[in-house]
Scaffold this motif. Structure first.
Motif, PDB file in Angstrom:
ATOM      1  N   GLN A 171       0.833  -1.208   0.000  1.00 44.44           N
ATOM      2  CA  GLN A 171       0.000   0.000   0.000  1.00 44.44           C
ATOM      3  C   GLN A 171       0.867   1.258   0.000  1.00 44.44           C
ATOM      4  OE1 GLN A 171      -3.748   0.181   2.157  1.00 44.44           O
ATOM      5  NE2 GLN A 171      -2.970   1.894   3.343  1.00 44.44           N
ATOM      6  N   ASP A 172       1.981   1.199   0.732  1.00 45.17           N
ATOM      7  CA  ASP A 172       2.877   2.357   0.748  1.00 45.17           C
ATOM      8  C   ASP A 172       3.394   2.649  -0.662  1.00 45.17           C
ATOM      9  OD1 ASP A 172       2.507   2.675   3.410  1.00 45.17           O
ATOM     10  OD2 ASP A 172       4.422   1.801   4.036  1.00 45.17           O
ATOM     11  N   GLU A 173       3.632   1.573  -1.415  1.00 45.03           N
ATOM     12  CA  GLU A 173       4.153   1.790  -2.764  1.00 45.03           C
ATOM     13  C   GLU A 173       3.054   2.241  -3.734  1.00 45.03           C
ATOM     14  OE1 GLU A 173       6.279  -1.482  -4.677  1.00 45.03           O
ATOM     15  OE2 GLU A 173       5.799  -0.580  -6.618  1.00 45.03           O
ATOM     16  N   LYS A 174       1.919   1.550  -3.670  1.00 43.33           N
ATOM     17  CA  LYS A 174       0.883   1.779  -4.681  1.00 43.33           C
ATOM     18  C   LYS A 174      -0.152   2.817  -4.267  1.00 43.33           C
ATOM     19  CE  LYS A 174       2.186  -1.822  -7.273  1.00 43.33           C
ATOM     20  NZ  LYS A 174       2.821  -1.602  -8.582  1.00 43.33           N
ATOM     21  N   GLY A 175      -0.200   3.130  -2.987  1.00 46.49           N
ATOM     22  CA  GLY A 175      -1.211   4.061  -2.509  1.00 46.49           C
ATOM     23  C   GLY A 175      -2.488   3.369  -2.073  1.00 46.49           C
ATOM     24  N   TRP A 176      -2.761   2.221  -2.669  1.00 39.52           N
ATOM     25  CA  TRP A 176      -3.959   1.461  -2.275  1.00 39.52           C
ATOM     26  C   TRP A 176      -3.784   0.021  -2.720  1.00 39.52           C
ATOM     27  CZ3 TRP A 176      -8.009  -0.252  -5.811  1.00 39.52           C
ATOM     28  CH2 TRP A 176      -7.713  -0.014  -7.158  1.00 39.52           C
ATOM     29  N   LEU A 177      -4.728  -0.826  -2.316  1.00 35.31           N
ATOM     30  CA  LEU A 177      -4.604  -2.251  -2.600  1.00 35.31           C
ATOM     31  C   LEU A 177      -5.588  -2.668  -3.682  1.00 35.31           C
ATOM     32  CD1 LEU A 177      -4.274  -3.554   1.072  1.00 35.31           C
ATOM     33  CD2 LEU A 177      -2.433  -3.233  -0.608  1.00 35.31           C
ATOM     34  N   ALA A 178      -5.087  -2.737  -4.900  1.00 37.00           N
ATOM     35  CA  ALA A 178      -5.914  -3.219  -6.004  1.00 37.00           C
ATOM     36  C   ALA A 178      -5.957  -4.742  -5.951  1.00 37.00           C
ATOM     37  CB  ALA A 178      -5.324  -2.751  -7.331  1.00 37.00           C
ATOM     38  N   THR A 179      -6.946  -5.313  -6.630  1.00 38.00           N
ATOM     39  CA  THR A 179      -7.088  -6.765  -6.651  1.00 38.00           C
ATOM     40  C   THR A 179      -5.787  -7.443  -7.077  1.00 38.00           C
ATOM     41  OG1 THR A 179      -9.392  -6.511  -7.229  1.00 38.00           O
ATOM     42  CG2 THR A 179      -8.433  -8.668  -7.619  1.00 38.00           C
ATOM     43  N   GLU A 180      -5.157  -6.901  -8.127  1.00 37.18           N
ATOM     44  CA  GLU A 180      -3.939  -7.563  -8.613  1.00 37.18           C
ATOM     45  C   GLU A 180      -2.789  -7.441  -7.609  1.00 37.18           C
ATOM     46  OE1 GLU A 180      -4.708  -3.958 -11.358  1.00 37.18           O
ATOM     47  OE2 GLU A 180      -5.830  -5.471 -10.299  1.00 37.18           O
ATOM     48  N   THR A 181      -2.802  -6.355  -6.833  1.00 39.53           N
ATOM     49  CA  THR A 181      -1.764  -6.208  -5.802  1.00 39.53           C
ATOM     50  C   THR A 181      -1.951  -7.272  -4.723  1.00 39.53           C
ATOM     51  OG1 THR A 181      -1.787  -3.836  -6.238  1.00 39.53           O
ATOM     52  CG2 THR A 181      -0.665  -4.567  -4.234  1.00 39.53           C
ATOM     53  N   MET A 182      -3.207  -7.467  -4.322  1.00 39.99           N
ATOM     54  CA  MET A 182      -3.483  -8.486  -3.293  1.00 39.99           C
ATOM     55  C   MET A 182      -3.183  -9.884  -3.835  1.00 39.99           C
ATOM     56  SD  MET A 182      -6.815  -7.069  -1.261  1.00 39.99           S
ATOM     57  CE  MET A 182      -7.811  -6.483  -2.603  1.00 39.99           C
ATOM     58  N   ASP A 183      -3.499 -10.072  -5.120  1.00 35.93           N
ATOM     59  CA  ASP A 183      -3.167 -11.348  -5.774  1.00 35.93           C
ATOM     60  C   ASP A 183      -1.666 -11.604  -5.707  1.00 35.93           C
ATOM     61  OD1 ASP A 183      -5.113 -12.996  -6.768  1.00 35.93           O
ATOM     62  OD2 ASP A 183      -5.473 -11.791  -8.558  1.00 35.93           O
ATOM     63  N   GLU A 184      -0.912 -10.548  -5.954  1.00 36.22           N
ATOM     64  CA  GLU A 184       0.543 -10.698  -5.964  1.00 36.22           C
ATOM     65  C   GLU A 184       1.047 -11.057  -4.562  1.00 36.22           C
ATOM     66  OE1 GLU A 184       2.574  -7.344  -7.672  1.00 36.22           O
ATOM     67  OE2 GLU A 184       4.541  -8.263  -7.355  1.00 36.22           O
ATOM     68  N   VAL A 185       0.497 -10.368  -3.563  1.00 38.92           N
ATOM     69  CA  VAL A 185       0.895 -10.678  -2.183  1.00 38.92           C
ATOM     70  C   VAL A 185       0.532 -12.132  -1.852  1.00 38.92           C
ATOM     71  CG1 VAL A 185       0.384 -10.162   0.240  1.00 38.92           C
ATOM     72  CG2 VAL A 185       0.819  -8.295  -1.375  1.00 38.92           C
ATOM     73  N   ALA A 186      -0.650 -12.559  -2.313  1.00 41.01           N
ATOM     74  CA  ALA A 186      -1.063 -13.951  -2.074  1.00 41.01           C
ATOM     75  C   ALA A 186      -0.046 -14.908  -2.685  1.00 41.01           C
ATOM     76  CB  ALA A 186      -2.455 -14.195  -2.661  1.00 41.01           C
ATOM     77  N   GLY A 187       0.397 -14.579  -3.894  1.00 40.98           N
ATOM     78  CA  GLY A 187       1.380 -15.428  -4.575  1.00 40.98           C
ATOM     79  C   GLY A 187       2.700 -15.477  -3.818  1.00 40.98           C
ATOM     80  N   ILE A 188       3.141 -14.319  -3.355  1.00 42.25           N
ATOM     81  CA  ILE A 188       4.426 -14.257  -2.644  1.00 42.25           C
ATOM     82  C   ILE A 188       4.383 -15.102  -1.369  1.00 42.25           C
ATOM     83  CG2 ILE A 188       5.993 -12.714  -1.370  1.00 42.25           C
ATOM     84  CD1 ILE A 188       5.032 -10.460  -3.326  1.00 42.25           C
ATOM     85  N   LEU A 189       3.247 -15.043  -0.682  1.00 43.80           N
ATOM     86  CA  LEU A 189       3.169 -15.708   0.623  1.00 43.80           C
ATOM     87  C   LEU A 189       2.519 -17.088   0.554  1.00 43.80           C
ATOM     88  CD1 LEU A 189       2.121 -12.608   2.751  1.00 43.80           C
ATOM     89  CD2 LEU A 189       4.410 -13.548   2.438  1.00 43.80           C
ATOM     90  N   GLY A 190       2.137 -17.514  -0.642  1.00 40.47           N
ATOM     91  CA  GLY A 190       1.520 -18.829  -0.779  1.00 40.47           C
ATOM     92  C   GLY A 190       0.167 -18.918  -0.102  1.00 40.47           C
ATOM     93  N   MET A 191      -0.589 -17.835  -0.157  1.00 38.34           N
ATOM     94  CA  MET A 191      -1.911 -17.814   0.483  1.00 38.34           C
ATOM     95  C   MET A 191      -3.013 -17.854  -0.584  1.00 38.34           C
ATOM     96  SD  MET A 191      -1.341 -14.771   3.252  1.00 38.34           S
ATOM     97  CE  MET A 191      -3.057 -14.746   3.816  1.00 38.34           C
ATOM     98  N   ALA A 192      -4.208 -18.282  -0.166  1.00 37.50           N
ATOM     99  CA  ALA A 192      -5.366 -18.164  -1.042  1.00 37.50           C
ATOM    100  C   ALA A 192      -5.657 -16.679  -1.209  1.00 37.50           C
ATOM    101  CB  ALA A 192      -6.574 -18.870  -0.436  1.00 37.50           C
ATOM    102  N   PRO A 193      -5.919 -16.220  -2.436  1.00 40.81           N
ATOM    103  CA  PRO A 193      -6.194 -14.789  -2.628  1.00 40.81           C
ATOM    104  C   PRO A 193      -7.300 -14.271  -1.713  1.00 40.81           C
ATOM    105  CG  PRO A 193      -5.943 -15.867  -4.749  1.00 40.81           C
ATOM    106  CD  PRO A 193      -5.910 -16.955  -3.713  1.00 40.81           C
TER     107      PRO A 193
END
Lengths: 721, 448, 158
Positions: free
Chosen positions: C35-57
């Motif tokens: 969020q600090d980088e993008k200003g907000w959490l878009a769906t694709e940003t959350m998807d990316e975080v899910a991928g990095i951490l191996g979590m369900a989106p």
């Protein structure tokens, strides 16, 4: 054991039991919503609050551990007051319009509101509105204002299906159930969320608003799909199957169903059903009557062979084997060298429920999640309890469970890789090797079987189809089996789409009698037969369980139960032993007093286990879950899921590079006489020089066998145009 | 820099000027001497815990559970990972003491957590810090780096066998994470929804491992107790109420702020330290332990001492030590409305009574405040509050219910006046000078 | 729209705080960094975080919507959150909020037309004695915010 007194009655329960366990044991009902015996305890709905002596406040029966000497009152003033107040809270924001709710009549909230709710509401403010969501073709989330946030669906995904398809976002009053933006809910088990949703929030999309629960007749049946033999309740209205639900059987499907078992019924009422016998005249199909069709069929059935579906009933298979012709039901198998060398009928090697007791399992050649969704589920639970699951396969699909080790090799290398698991398996106390569909369909299936046996632990076969065991019980293969059948000039086909359900071409036959529930372009005469809901019969499951069932509706139009058609054909062919009046007589004749259990054995002898190398690019063929049988492939909702996407040519980056192709590009896959133009997709987990091309789909039906060498070449845009 | 004044009795917040938070400053104040002493003298964990029990230190986060007893529950011999968690998710309205501890004296918390790790044979310690105080979180991380560099944290601390890792974790705007099991869920990367107990964290805590959770101020008191002895700490306060306590005094006082006083100090004295009533107004009511605790009228508070037992006797709880002071101009209906909105907004949504009931309570109070109440609403409020209290997994349900019941009990006439006259007994007219009447629409505009 | 190398490094150091098999613990930190980088959490940003951490989106989405400080929609350049809880309210934060609303011409939950400011009503920030308190972009806290100090702050936040 702990002694506990509930409502004045004493009961003993083991250590670690909850109050709910104790009330269940006594048959005392404590109202609840979030509690589900197959799911983790959430204790969030608070409906099961009960009075516990010495506790300062009411406690949730589902989460409170029993202590020795505990005294519980489930319906005392304190308990009732708590339960009634929770019901009031549940109802303040819940729409009170049961008459227009699809769940009406089978809603736990509605039922319990009668006993615990007030007659009027003290809540005067606006009710919460929660927007509907489109979460795919199977589950409807159209009325999410009805959700009571019990999180059963979320826990089901996390714990049973192994994939969290739904989540509860937001917090407090704004908490709501959603799928992730743009994702559909259609894992192979997602339909169970409909059953466990206690209210009308998650409902069946195909069934929605088509009938009321009290209009439906409930009839027991058995799933005709995979080898598990899930027990079904087929719900019928005016001679039409409206819905299929699980019939709880802890030994078989527990309380679950795969989506294939649940939603395939939509094919039963499809336009593609064959309503009358048809004859091919001058290349065109013409409707005819049964007598004409049967006479025509009998005239052509000279020196013929029989191919019967492993999804056919035991009785049908039995009669198909008695037609005086070579017959087989192992339509996708390619190695028959084990025939005559097996001591008995190949089967799971243990009761289904005993899978949970294994401590180490090697699954060889199985698309486990999609081929056997509920066996995968059992192994998933076992893995959580510490069972080691090892995988030997040619693809590395995500099974949504912890895999202890995996070896992904080309199909030709499967055989020689089995022994590498020897030490692992021997280190277990109760280890087993389970051979999947891919291993059974493999050109060296008998060798794989023998190599697995050589390890010295239990060996089991994951039954491909509802009657993979039953076919053998029915006396098939007969007359030399499939290799002999294919040599014949005339064929009788039972219950299949031959290009899709049989790995071998039937194009060589000059005359084909096709017994089918659906319209087909294959054959010279089409005889309309009844699918499983319209006939009585028996399936013998992969664990050897003999499960008979009755017709749930009358046959559609002119369709007839296949066992009757086969009986008449037998009579007309002048064969002895076709005088059966009832399906029970056929079953009795088939079983001839034998216990199926005594026929089962996975012992094999006299098989050489030398691998046969394959040159060039090898095909890996899965049979995607919703292409696997005539019923599934005609169910519109199943065909709209992600699993029903058209096959692609999957390969790793290395092969893509050597072919000069990119994902999304086109390739021509050639195998034997046939070819298929396919879109390229990347899967770097595939072994080198392998291409994964699914079977069971029209676009790949022209390709040859499911294994062996293929050629793959890039199609340039010009060629494609 | 001028010295920060937390009062003459301060032991945790003494010698601080706002800038001397670094390791060297802390050591100069005698910091880490306790840890060094434990390591050098190989003090037995059992003895540490016994002394802690003697000190009468009780949890400073709200529940007031005896710390030594809590530490003794930890299965020290349990093999594998065991955790110490510091609860710095300070978000109970009125409470702002942990922020000062962390930004002005972070090493006292770190040292306390290391000693806790030693006493309970823990393998790692996490400090969960309220997300809104981000600068404080960053400072704490900086202090932690210093402690690592000095060898107070990490592998083989001060050359001993004892190894212990420490990290900070930021919350991000959920009051409920101050509840210890919600905090654990949050640390695990989930929604902060409280867990049903049993099992308790001491047997099944973070990642299912034995875990002990204490408040920031509790840990900060530990080094002092080790240095000076449990008896000395106990002697500062009263029997069963050992030591000093930081009180956050807010509301209608001349000098809102944190004050560290001996437990048992009269409320009147604390009020005096906070500069007395703002503008010389008359004291009307006090919430003595954070917004979740019952409100007490002035006449009761002025006779009450500030310790766990005295406040309990007076009909409320010491809680987190947040003293919210209200003067005669305060409309108690509006005060309750804002409190009720807070619990409605912060309910995690897990348990039915709290998820549904907090919104109901808020909406009815809002109706009364804005002149649309009915007499039956008073009984309804009381009954709905009763139906929430004691029926939920965690104490947020109680926290939402208790203020409603206590406001109705002590200030019923103000609610009746709002209903009967459609105006305010105190402010004479219904006009939002403060509070949140009209600040938002309570219906579900978002969804519609 | 993928996260920067710098953000990825920061996420790695968040992950390092937790046991190797507990990467999910870093989700709150990772979302803060994203969020600090993008200003907000878009769906694709959350998807990316899910991928990095191996979590369900959807599990990431649950977390992002549970904690009040994540922005699930774009905000103005400066998100101002003012606490209006009871203690702060008693100490003048409602007046401060009114002043902010008047100066910015927006209500709670709104963004100024020039995209500079978003105004949010906050719940307890743990700084009650220093009320009124205003948090800028979740990071910088300003306390004792008199109307004069608010005016200065608004001028400084370009």
């Amino acid at each position: 054991m702990l002694k506990v007194e509930i409502d004045g009655r004493e009961v003993e329960v083991p250590h670690g039991s909850t109050v709910m366990d104790a009330t269940n044991k006594l048959g005392i009902y404590v109202p609840h919503f979030c509690y589900h015996r197959k799911l983790s305890i959430a204790a969030n709905c608070r409906m099961c609050l009960v009075e516990v002596e010495k506790a300062p406040k009411p406690l949730p029966a589902c989460a409170t551990p029993v202590t020795d000497g505990m005294k519980v009152k489930t319906a005392s003033g304190v308990a009732k007051k708590a339960q009634n107040s929770v019901m009031e809270f549940l109802l303040i924001n819940h729409p009170l319009d049961c008459p227009i709710c699809d769940q009406g009549g089978e809603c736990q909230l509605q039922d319990l509101a009668v006993g615990y709710g007030g007659s009027s509401s003290r809540f005067e403010e606006d009710k919460r509105v929660v927007l509907h969501k489109d979460i795919g073709p199977l589950v409807a989330a159209e009325e999410m204002s009805r959700c009571i946030q019990c999180t059963r669906c979320v826990r089901f995904g996390q714990e049973v299906a192994g994939v969290m398809e739904l989540g509860m976002i937001g917090r407090g009053e704004h908490a709501e159930i959603v799928a992730f933006v743009g994702k559909s809910v259609d894992s192979e088990l997602s339909g169970n969320m409909i059953d466990i949703c206690p209210v009308g929030a998650l409902t069946s999309k195909p069934f929605r608003y088509s009938a009321r629960t009290w209009e439906l007749a409930r009839r027991k049946s058995v799933s005709p799909h995979d080898g598990l033999g899930s027990n079904l309740v087929v719900q019928v209205k005016q001679n039409k199957v409206m819905r299929v639900l699980p019939l709880e059987n802890e030994q078989v499907n527990e309380c679950w169903l795969s989506d294939k078992d649940r939603f395939s019924y939509e094919a039963l009422n499809s336009e593609e059903r064959l309503a009358a016998p048809m004859l091919r005249k001058d290349g065109r199909w013409e409707e005819t009557d049964w007598q004409t069709a049967l006479e025509f069929a009998v005239k052509g059935l000279k020196d013929f062979g029989v191919l019967a579906s492993p999804h056919a009933t035991l009785e049908e298979l039995f009669l198909a084997g008695k037609l005086g012709a070579p017959a087989d039901f192992r339509l996708r198998h390619s190695d028959f060298s084990g025939d005559g060398k097996r001591k008995g009928i190949p089967w799971l090697g243990m009761p289904i429920a005993d899978l949970a007791k294994l401590d180490r399992v090697l699954v060889v050649g199985s698309f486990l999640r999609k081929d056997h969704p509920l066996i995968a589920q059992r192994l998933r639970q076992a893995a959580k309890r510490g069972t080691q699951i090892h995988v030997l396969h040619s693809v590395d699909d995500d099974w949504l469970m912890k895999i202890a080790s995996r070896k992904i090799v080309s199909p030709a290398e499967i055989l020689n890789s089995i022994s590498s698991f020897s030490d692992i398996l021997k280190g277990g106390k109760n280890a087993a090797i389970l051979l999947g569909n891919f291993a059974q369909q493999h050109p060296q299936a008998a060798s794989i079987h023998a190599a697995a046996q050589a390890i010295g632990v239990k060996v089991g076969f994951l039954g491909e189809a509802a009657n993979s065991v039953g076919g053998y019980v029915a006396g098939l293969p007969s007359g030399g089996g499939l290799p002999e059948v294919l040599k014949k000039k005339a064929l009788l086909l039972l219950n299949m789409d031959p290009q899709l359900d049989c790995a071998h071409s039937v194009a060589g036959a000059k005359f084909i009698v096709n017994l089918s529930a659906f319209k087909s372009d294959v054959g010279d005469v089409l005889l309309p037969i009844a699918p499983f809901t319209e006939t009585a019969g028996t399936f013998v499951s992969t664990e050897g369980r003999v499960q008979g069932f009755h017709a749930t509706v009358r046959p559609l139009a002119d369709a007839r139960p296949a066992w009757k058609v086969l009986r008449v054909l037998g009579n007309m062919l002048g064969l002895p032993g076709f005088e059966y009046e009832t399906v029970e007589q056929v079953r009795d004749a088939c079983l001839a007093g034998r216990e199926v259990a005594g026929l089962l054995s996975n012992e094999i002898s006299g098989i050489r286990t030398d691998a046969k190398p394959v040159q060039g690019i090898q095909r890996i063929a899965d049979v995607p879950i919703y292409f696997a049988d005539p019923l599934a492939r005609r169910s519109p909702p199943l065909q709209r899921t992600r699993d029903a996407q058209a096959p692609r040519a999957w390969m790793n980056a290395k092969l893509m590079q050597s072919l000069g192709v990119k994902p999304g590009g086109l390739v021509l896959v050639k195998q034997g006489e046939g070819e298929a133009g396919l879109v390229v997709a990347q899967d770097d987990k595939l072994p080198d020089d392998c291409v994964r091309v699914a079977a069971g789909h029209a676009s790949t039906a022209d390709l040859g066998p499911m294994f062996g060498a293929v050629s793959v070449e890039k199609i340039t845009t010009q060629q494609a145009a | 820099m001028t010295m920060l004044d937390y009062g003459p009795d301060a032991i945790l917040m003494t010698g601080l000027d706002g800038g001397n938070w670094r390791l060297k400053d802390y050591e100069a104040r005698g910091g880490y001497a306790a840890l060094k002493k434990i390591i050098a003298e190989k003090i037995k964990p059992e003895d540490l815990i016994a002394d802690l029990k003697k000190s009468g230190l009780r949890g400073r986060g709200g529940a007031g559970f005896p710390t030594g007893l809590k530490w003794s529950f930890m299965p020290r011999a349990f093999p594998g990972a065991k955790y110490v968690v510091c609860n710095s998710d300070e978000g109970e309205p009125g409470t702002c003491k942990d922020r000062d501890l962390l930004r002005y004296n972070p090493h006292s918390v770190i040292e306390g957590m290391i000693i806790a790790g030693y006493a309970m044979a823990a393998t790692a310690g996490y400090n969960y810090i309220h997300g809104e105080i981000w600068e404080t979180y960053e400072r704490y991380e900086e202090a932690l780096k210093e402690a690592y560099a000095a060898g107070y944290v990490g592998r083989n601390i001060l050359g001993s066998e004892f190894s212990y890792e420490m990290h900070a974790h930021a919350g991000y705007g959920a009051y409920i994470c101050g509840e210890e099991t919600a905090l654990l869920e949050s640390l695990e990367g989930k929604k902060g929804q409280p867990r049903f107990k049993p099992p308790f964290p001491a047997s099944y805590g973070l990642y299912g491992k034995p875990t002990t959770i204490n408040n920031t101020e509790t840990f900060a008191a530990v080094p002092w107790i080790v240095r000076n002895g449990g008896d000395a700490f106990l002697a500062l306060g009263k029997p069963n109420n050992g030591g000093t306590k930081l009180f956050s005094v807010t509301g209608h006082v001349a000098k809102p702020g944190n004050y560290e006083v001996k437990l048992g100090t009269p409320f009147a004295k604390l009020l005096e330290m906070a500069g007395g009533m703002r503008g010389g107004k008359k004291l009307k009511a006090v919430i003595p332990g954070g917004s979740s605790m019952p409100v007490l009228p002035a006449e009761i508070m002025m006779k009450t001492d500030m310790d766990y037992d005295s406040i309990a006797k007076a009909g409320s709880m010491l809680g987190s030590g947040a003293v919210i002071v209200m003067d005669e101009t305060t409309c108690m209906v509006r005060a309750l409305e804002r409190l009720s909105y807070f619990y409605f907004e912060e309910s995690c949504g897990q348990c039915t009574p709290c998820r549904e009931g907090t919104g109901w309570l808020y909406r009815v109070v809002h109706r009364i405040e804005t002149g649309h109440g009915k007499m039956e609403d008073l009984a309804l409020l009381d009954n709905v509050a009763d139906n929430i209290a004691g029926r939920t997994i965690c104490a947020l349900g109680d926290a939402a219910a208790l203020p409603v019941k206590s406001f109705l009990k002590h200030y019923r006439q103000e609610f009746v006046h709002h209903i009967e006259h459609r105006n305010c007994l105190v402010e004479k007219e219904i006009e939002p000078k403060w509070g949140r009447a009209g600040a938002h629409s309570p219906s579900m505009a978002k969804a519609a | 729209m993928t996260l920067s190398v710098d953000s990825m490094k920061k996420i790695d150091s968040e992950v390092a705080k937790y046991p190797a098999d507990q990467k999910q613990s870093a989700v709150m930190g990772a979302l803060i960094i994203a969020q600090d980088e993008k200003g907000w959490l878009a769906t694709e940003t959350m998807d990316e975080v899910a991928g990095i951490l191996g979590m369900a989106p959807v599990a990431v989405y649950e977390v992002a919507t549970f904690y009040g400080m994540y922005n699930l929609k774009p905000t103005g350049k400066h998100k101002l959150t003012i606490c209006t809880c009871l203690p702060c309210g008693l100490q003048g934060s409602l007046d401060a909020a009114d002043h902010l609303k008047a100066r910015l011409g927006i209500d709670f939950g709104e963004t100024t037309g020039d995209g500079r400011f978003t105004l949010k009503e906050g719940e307890c920030m743990g700084a009650c004695a220093m009320a009124p308190v205003i948090l800028v972009n979740n990071k910088k806290m300003h306390d004792y915010m008199s109307n004069e100090k608010i005016d200065v702050l608004l001028r400084e936040l370009k």
